[in-house]
Design an enzyme around this catalytic site. Structure first.
Site, PDB file in Angstrom:
ATOM      1  N   GLU A   1      46.096  38.210  45.360  1.00  0.00           N
ATOM      2  CA  GLU A   1      46.408  39.031  44.195  1.00  0.00           C
ATOM      3  C   GLU A   1      45.188  39.122  43.275  1.00  0.00           C
ATOM      4  OE1 GLU A   1      47.587  41.421  42.987  1.00  0.00           O
ATOM      5  OE2 GLU A   1      49.546  41.048  42.087  1.00  0.00           O
TER       6      GLU A   1
ATOM      7  N   HIS B   1      55.196  40.569  48.812  1.00  0.00           N
ATOM      8  CA  HIS B   1      56.042  39.372  48.917  1.00  0.00           C
ATOM      9  C   HIS B   1      57.373  39.560  48.175  1.00  0.00           C
ATOM     10  CE1 HIS B   1      55.314  38.482  44.720  1.00  0.00           C
ATOM     11  NE2 HIS B   1      54.067  38.888  44.931  1.00  0.00           N
TER      12      HIS B   1
END
Ligand SMILES: *[C@@H]1O[C@H](CO)[C@@H](O)[C@H](O)[C@H]1NC(C)=O
Ligand SMILES: *[C@@H]1O[C@H](CO)[C@@H](O)[C@H](O)[C@H]1NC(C)=O
Ligand SMILES: *[C@@H]1O[C@H](CO)[C@@H](O)[C@H](O)[C@H]1NC(C)=O
Ligand SMILES: *[C@@H]1O[C@H](CO)[C@@H](O)[C@H](O)[C@H]1NC(C)=O
Ligand SMILES: *[C@@H]1O[C@H](CO)[C@@H](O)[C@H](O)[C@H]1NC(C)=O
Length: 349
Positions: A208, A104
């Site tokens: 994550e 990202h």
């Protein structure tokens, strides 16, 4: 072979090999010497994937003589033909898949870590939802993060138009907002084939590495649905985050286990040859470990291509062990030092 899933390979193995009832393990290997990132000599901290055609190495492949229009073909077209040839020639339990893994763009949690310094961020601020001015719980992209994703979007537009790259056939993303948004900005408005539009599937296990940081806690399914209505959820995706636990962190062993689980799931259920994954620095590092790729850290907004050979095996894989989540220490007030060697909050004062 190209469009059949590994599951049918597994079944094919089962039906021809009487000694085994079913394949129990998928083994992954990286096919090296395709991308500069495969090479230990490539420095990840200075490498620019946009300036270097995604790191694709100029070379002739063994399959070039059978490539249609090979004199006019680009390196990407000849790579697509090479992968398709590898798949045609592979034994039935083997498959080659090209992944594009994108991190990202910069999120508010990244900017806050820089602002406060790593010790104060880790031991104090990251456990809060924000500071009154900025929110970093399930962080959104900063203006810089948006620009990074738009730059990758322009790069894909160039690759499709000028380099004749085959775009991904399927798209997966982490359920965290910064990835949902990065995927949208990266792949919207491209000239994609009608048979493989940008309809990403949200996968819980691409999130994550889980820490006590609120940026690792995802939003509800309803929130995601309302904000990304064209996205699909994987089967069984629950309303509330089932994994994030206050003041606990996921050990690396556990993360690597679930990275293997999500890769096995993708290989078992998706017959695509070119697959996009939008995820995080820590999670892409874990996927690379599971695939047997060298360490290659990505800065915010960066992406890496990996050609993977998957082999369905009948024997047991190595035993998986995991550990309980570990407690994370915090400080009652933010530490004042900025020395990033203080990661265990020993600098609380
Ligand atoms: C399994 O993968 C590893 C690398 O990740 C490789 O060294 C090994 O040869 C593979 N084993 C089989 C049986 O494919
Ligand atoms: C990679 O590049 C960085 C930044 O220029 C440098 O500090 C580092 O020493 C390099 N690493 C290697 C292994 O050359
Ligand atoms: C690879 O080939 C392309 C097109 O033929 C060329 O523009 C580019 O400079 C080459 N890259 C390298 C690293 O040689
Ligand atoms: C909150 O944190 C941001 C950095 O993420 C900073 O720019 C802002 O000034 C902080 N606000 C306050 C009130 O400290
Ligand atoms: C590996 O991860 C999956 C998915 O989170 C989980 O269901 C499974 O129990 C884990 N395996 C071990 C041995 O902990």
């Amino acid at each position: 072979m190209r469009t059949s899933s590994l599951l049918s390979s597994i079944l094919a193995v089962a039906s021809t090999a009487t000694a085994y009832s079913y394949a129990k393990h998928i083994n992954y290997t990286v096919v090296t010497d395709i991308f500069q990132q495969d090479d230990a000599a490539t420095n990840a901290s200075t490498f620019d994937f946009i300036a270097s055609n995604f790191g694709l190495i100029n070379q002739t492949y063994l399959s070039d003589p059978s490539c249609p229009d090979r004199k006019q073909s680009t390196q990407w077209q000849r790579l697509a033909h090479y992968i398709s040839t590898l798949n045609k020639q592979a034994p039935r339990n083997e498959r080659y898949t090209l992944f594009f893994m994108g991190r990202h763009g910069e999120g508010y949690h990244n900017a806050a870590e820089t602002f406060f310094g790593t010790p104060a961020w880790n031991c104090y601020w990251s456990e809060l939802d924000g500071n009154g001015t900025v929110t970093w719980a399930d962080a959104k992209l900063t203006a810089t993060g948006v620009q990074q994703a738009q730059r990758v979007n322009r790069f894909w537009a160039h690759l499709i138009k000028d380099e004749k790259i085959t775009p991904p056939e399927t798209y997966y993303t982490s359920p965290l907002c910064r990835c949902l948004d990065t995927a949208r900005l990266t792949f919207t408005g491209l000239d994609l084939p009608r048979r493989s539009p940008f309809v990403p599937v949200i996968k819980e296990l691409l999130r994550e590495g889980i820490s006590a940081h609120t940026c690792d806690r995802r939003s509800t399914r309803s929130y995601i649905q309302a904000n990304f209505p064209s996205y699909r959820f994987e089967k069984g995706f629950p309303e509330n985050d089932p994994h994030w636990t206050e003041l606990r962190a996921e050990p690396q062993k556990d993360q690597d286990n679930r990275s293997k689980v999500v890769l096995d799931d993708i290989f078992t259920n998706d017959g695509s040859t070119i697959i996009s994954i939008t995820s995080h620095s820590g999670e892409i590092a874990s996927l690379l470990r599971v695939l047997g790729h060298r360490v290659f850290s990505l800065s915010t907004g960066a992406a890496i291509p990996v050609l993977v050979k998957a082999t369905a095996l009948n024997g047991d894989g190595p035993a998986t062990t995991t550990l309980p989540y570990t407690p994370q220490k915090t400080c009652a007030t933010p530490p004042t030092i900025r020395d990033s060697s203080c990661n265990d909050c020993s600098c609380c004062t």
